[in-house]
Design a protein around this motif. Sequence first.
Motif, PDB file in Angstrom:
ATOM      1  N   SER A 167       0.821  -1.010  -0.148  1.00 43.89           N
ATOM      2  CA  SER A 167       0.073  -0.094   0.103  1.00 43.89           C
ATOM      3  C   SER A 167       1.106   1.114  -0.063  1.00 43.89           C
ATOM      4  CB  SER A 167      -0.747  -0.065   1.324  1.00 43.89           C
ATOM      5  OG  SER A 167      -0.146   0.113   2.307  1.00 43.89           O
ATOM      6  N   LEU A 168       0.267   2.388  -0.460  1.00 40.94           N
ATOM      7  CA  LEU A 168       0.930   3.500  -0.254  1.00 40.94           C
ATOM      8  C   LEU A 168       1.319   4.214   0.832  1.00 40.94           C
ATOM      9  CD1 LEU A 168       2.206   6.076  -2.210  1.00 40.94           C
ATOM     10  CD2 LEU A 168      -0.060   7.030  -1.627  1.00 40.94           C
ATOM     11  N   GLU A 169       0.518   3.766   1.928  1.00 39.86           N
ATOM     12  CA  GLU A 169       0.851   4.072   3.357  1.00 39.86           C
ATOM     13  C   GLU A 169       1.938   3.159   3.938  1.00 39.86           C
ATOM     14  OE1 GLU A 169      -1.542   4.143   7.655  1.00 39.86           O
ATOM     15  OE2 GLU A 169      -2.554   3.216   5.793  1.00 39.86           O
ATOM     16  N   ASP A 170       2.029   2.073   3.488  1.00 39.05           N
ATOM     17  CA  ASP A 170       3.264   1.161   4.108  1.00 39.05           C
ATOM     18  C   ASP A 170       4.630   1.893   3.235  1.00 39.05           C
ATOM     19  OD1 ASP A 170       1.943  -0.414   5.623  1.00 39.05           O
ATOM     20  OD2 ASP A 170       1.523  -1.993   4.422  1.00 39.05           O
ATOM     21  N   ILE A 171       4.528   2.171   1.993  1.00 38.79           N
ATOM     22  CA  ILE A 171       5.638   2.782   1.525  1.00 38.79           C
ATOM     23  C   ILE A 171       6.132   3.953   2.336  1.00 38.79           C
ATOM     24  CG2 ILE A 171       6.771   3.709  -0.842  1.00 38.79           C
ATOM     25  CD1 ILE A 171       5.051   1.511  -2.310  1.00 38.79           C
ATOM     26  N   MET A 172       5.261   4.894   2.328  1.00 39.41           N
ATOM     27  CA  MET A 172       5.388   6.031   2.959  1.00 39.41           C
ATOM     28  C   MET A 172       5.642   6.231   4.365  1.00 39.41           C
ATOM     29  SD  MET A 172       5.383   7.892  -0.042  1.00 39.41           S
ATOM     30  CE  MET A 172       5.731   9.454   0.801  1.00 39.41           C
ATOM     31  N   GLU A 173       5.022   5.494   5.144  1.00 41.84           N
ATOM     32  CA  GLU A 173       5.093   5.524   6.466  1.00 41.84           C
ATOM     33  C   GLU A 173       5.816   4.340   7.192  1.00 41.84           C
ATOM     34  OE1 GLU A 173       1.246   6.513   8.194  1.00 41.84           O
ATOM     35  OE2 GLU A 173       0.829   7.915   6.594  1.00 41.84           O
ATOM     36  N   HIS A 174       5.976   3.189   6.638  1.00 47.73           N
ATOM     37  CA  HIS A 174       6.663   2.128   7.311  1.00 47.73           C
ATOM     38  C   HIS A 174       7.852   1.656   6.151  1.00 47.73           C
ATOM     39  CE1 HIS A 174       3.365   2.100  10.048  1.00 47.73           C
ATOM     40  NE2 HIS A 174       2.565   2.248   8.868  1.00 47.73           N
ATOM     41  N   THR A 175       8.538   2.449   5.750  1.00 45.92           N
ATOM     42  CA  THR A 175       9.591   2.181   4.593  1.00 45.92           C
ATOM     43  C   THR A 175      10.524   1.044   5.190  1.00 45.92           C
ATOM     44  OG1 THR A 175       9.475   4.465   3.986  1.00 45.92           O
ATOM     45  CG2 THR A 175      11.178   3.319   3.200  1.00 45.92           C
ATOM     46  N   ASP A 176      11.057   1.240   6.617  1.00 49.70           N
ATOM     47  CA  ASP A 176      12.097   0.252   6.679  1.00 49.70           C
ATOM     48  C   ASP A 176      11.755  -1.124   6.990  1.00 49.70           C
ATOM     49  OD1 ASP A 176      13.766   2.368   6.919  1.00 49.70           O
ATOM     50  OD2 ASP A 176      13.752   2.702   9.137  1.00 49.70           O
ATOM     51  N   GLU A 177      10.158  -1.240   7.273  1.00 47.04           N
ATOM     52  CA  GLU A 177       9.723  -2.511   7.647  1.00 47.04           C
ATOM     53  C   GLU A 177       9.417  -3.172   6.313  1.00 47.04           C
ATOM     54  OE1 GLU A 177       8.919   0.194   9.135  1.00 47.04           O
ATOM     55  OE2 GLU A 177       7.728  -0.239  10.969  1.00 47.04           O
ATOM     56  N   VAL A 178       9.029  -2.594   5.386  1.00 51.76           N
ATOM     57  CA  VAL A 178       8.651  -3.354   4.064  1.00 51.76           C
ATOM     58  C   VAL A 178       9.935  -3.467   3.239  1.00 51.76           C
ATOM     59  CG1 VAL A 178       6.272  -2.544   3.958  1.00 51.76           C
ATOM     60  CG2 VAL A 178       8.077  -0.983   2.839  1.00 51.76           C
ATOM     61  N   LEU A 179      10.986  -2.625   3.385  1.00 52.85           N
ATOM     62  CA  LEU A 179      12.313  -2.665   2.718  1.00 52.85           C
ATOM     63  C   LEU A 179      12.926  -3.889   3.377  1.00 52.85           C
ATOM     64  CD1 LEU A 179      13.775   0.838   2.644  1.00 52.85           C
ATOM     65  CD2 LEU A 179      13.344  -0.895   0.771  1.00 52.85           C
ATOM     66  N   GLY A 180      12.825  -4.407   4.644  1.00 55.19           N
ATOM     67  CA  GLY A 180      13.291  -5.605   5.031  1.00 55.19           C
ATOM     68  C   GLY A 180      12.657  -6.614   4.481  1.00 55.19           C
ATOM     69  N   ASP A 181      11.405  -6.832   4.327  1.00 48.36           N
ATOM     70  CA  ASP A 181      10.616  -7.892   3.816  1.00 48.36           C
ATOM     71  C   ASP A 181      10.853  -8.018   2.376  1.00 48.36           C
ATOM     72  OD1 ASP A 181       9.141  -7.957   6.212  1.00 48.36           O
ATOM     73  OD2 ASP A 181       7.318  -6.944   5.406  1.00 48.36           O
ATOM     74  N   VAL A 182      11.155  -7.026   1.540  1.00 44.99           N
ATOM     75  CA  VAL A 182      11.299  -7.311   0.120  1.00 44.99           C
ATOM     76  C   VAL A 182      12.940  -7.731   0.074  1.00 44.99           C
ATOM     77  CG1 VAL A 182      11.821  -6.318  -2.072  1.00 44.99           C
ATOM     78  CG2 VAL A 182       9.566  -5.834  -0.595  1.00 44.99           C
ATOM     79  N   PHE A 183      13.938  -7.018   0.754  1.00 44.66           N
ATOM     80  CA  PHE A 183      15.293  -7.187   0.303  1.00 44.66           C
ATOM     81  C   PHE A 183      15.577  -8.680   1.301  1.00 44.66           C
ATOM     82  CE2 PHE A 183      16.769  -2.776  -0.040  1.00 44.66           C
ATOM     83  CZ  PHE A 183      17.426  -2.957  -1.263  1.00 44.66           C
ATOM     84  N   SER A 184      14.825  -9.115   1.835  1.00 45.11           N
ATOM     85  CA  SER A 184      15.093 -10.584   2.548  1.00 45.11           C
ATOM     86  C   SER A 184      15.208 -11.500   1.361  1.00 45.11           C
ATOM     87  CB  SER A 184      14.239 -11.080   3.551  1.00 45.11           C
ATOM     88  OG  SER A 184      12.811 -11.171   2.916  1.00 45.11           O
ATOM     89  N   SER A 185      14.639 -11.205   0.206  1.00 45.98           N
ATOM     90  CA  SER A 185      14.443 -12.233  -0.942  1.00 45.98           C
ATOM     91  C   SER A 185      15.073 -11.774  -2.259  1.00 45.98           C
ATOM     92  CB  SER A 185      13.149 -12.668  -1.096  1.00 45.98           C
ATOM     93  OG  SER A 185      12.169 -11.519  -1.405  1.00 45.98           O
ATOM     94  N   ILE A 186      15.223 -10.434  -2.431  1.00 47.37           N
ATOM     95  CA  ILE A 186      15.644  -9.941  -3.608  1.00 47.37           C
ATOM     96  C   ILE A 186      16.094  -8.562  -3.658  1.00 47.37           C
ATOM     97  CG2 ILE A 186      13.376  -9.054  -4.408  1.00 47.37           C
ATOM     98  CD1 ILE A 186      14.129 -10.500  -7.226  1.00 47.37           C
ATOM     99  N   ASN A 187      16.760  -7.836  -4.526  1.00 39.51           N
ATOM    100  CA  ASN A 187      17.225  -6.605  -4.511  1.00 39.51           C
ATOM    101  C   ASN A 187      16.633  -5.960  -5.841  1.00 39.51           C
ATOM    102  OD1 ASN A 187      18.194  -3.842  -4.772  1.00 39.51           O
ATOM    103  ND2 ASN A 187      20.399  -4.602  -5.206  1.00 39.51           N
ATOM    104  N   PRO A 188      15.426  -5.299  -5.796  1.00 41.90           N
ATOM    105  CA  PRO A 188      14.822  -4.837  -7.093  1.00 41.90           C
ATOM    106  C   PRO A 188      15.243  -3.931  -7.732  1.00 41.90           C
ATOM    107  CG  PRO A 188      13.120  -5.297  -5.160  1.00 41.90           C
ATOM    108  CD  PRO A 188      14.554  -5.224  -4.473  1.00 41.90           C
ATOM    109  N   GLY A 189      16.075  -3.054  -7.264  1.00 37.82           N
ATOM    110  CA  GLY A 189      16.982  -2.104  -7.987  1.00 37.82           C
ATOM    111  C   GLY A 189      17.847  -2.574  -9.285  1.00 37.82           C
TER     112      GLY A 189
END
Length: 395
Positions: A167-189
């Motif tokens: 969600s946009l709210e997660d991206i804007m307000e919980h950035t560190d948490e969602v980054l941890g979830d995504v980066f645990s499996s892949i580097n989208p950059g």
Amino acid sequence: MDYLHRTHNALIKQGKPGLQRALMEEIDWNDRIIGIRGSRGVGKTTFLLDYARRYYAPNAPECLYINLNQFSFTVTRLADFAGEFVRQGGRTLLLDQVFKYPDWMAEFKECYYKYPELRIVFTASAVMNLEEEDPELASLASVYHLAGFSLREFIQLDNGLTLPALSLEDIMEHTDEVLGDVFSSINPGLWMDRYLEYGYYPFHLEPRLYSENLLKTLNMTLEVDLLFIKQLEQRLLHKLRKLIFILAQRPALQMLNVSQLATEIETSRSTVMNYIRYLSDARVLRSIYRAEDTESGKPAIAYLGNPNLYHLLGQEACDRAELLRTFVFNQLSKGHDARLSARSSLALFEIDGKYPVQIEEELTGRYRSDRYYILEQGDLSREKTIPVWLFGFLY
């Protein structure tokens, strides 16, 4: 009828189940008239066929895909055909290219009232506006927008890894948490360069040269979606193409000068405004308005609809920061509003009237705590600093 069922079955067998688009889960398939709008080339036909594969057994008589450019529908009324289909046990008609059938809106309503057991799922151009064209049908139909691939879907298609939409709210307000979830499996950059060049449209999977496919798609958008559906004159095509090319060469962080554009393409100011509105409806352009303005007025800035178009049209002037802004605005276009902030310079935008953002390749000026920074590189550990690729997970 038999011929159409054979064609349906051949198409189902010919294609292979691909990536399940996020929209498939968002639609309420119990609705009786469902519209799938989208710009040309984003996979609307494939979406219909994937629906048939997912919800119906092979050769099932209950479901039938029809492209309405079939010559038989020049002498057979669609509503009469639908009645015969229902009498033979049919329940779901998947109708493609409805604009090629002149009376489709009236006959959809006839089907709705006559055959309560029938579901119609149809595709339509992004320029279609049922609320304006047929308010009664608009009240009966549930219309959804199918966008091109998000970065998330592009990565999933490329490596098979299922990744969560955010969600946009997660991206804007919980950035560190969602980054941890995504980066645990892949580097989208690592996928950004390829996505910006050719990731938005599904036809990058085809063997034909991508740029040629994209050029064909863009020209078909102008020649069919605008000239035919909007009933514009053929002589205007050159001016539409010229306007798109001029905007692609020009830095987007420059106020839109409609009078200058009118001079360059040799037409009136009001005509340029109409062209920009048509091209925005078709998702060829993304108009950005000031926070305090309505969308009936002049946009402040005009971007191309997605970053792939810059590689096709603006190769020499393809600035990285412009590409990144185009990427963010494109990914936000599914359900979110982006506007030029009234508080500051052309570099500050507002998302949903709530989040002031600055979108850059990297932070070069002074850090300010009154905004969010959407960056591709540099120090991404500071508060309110978000990697740009994260917006590719909105759908």
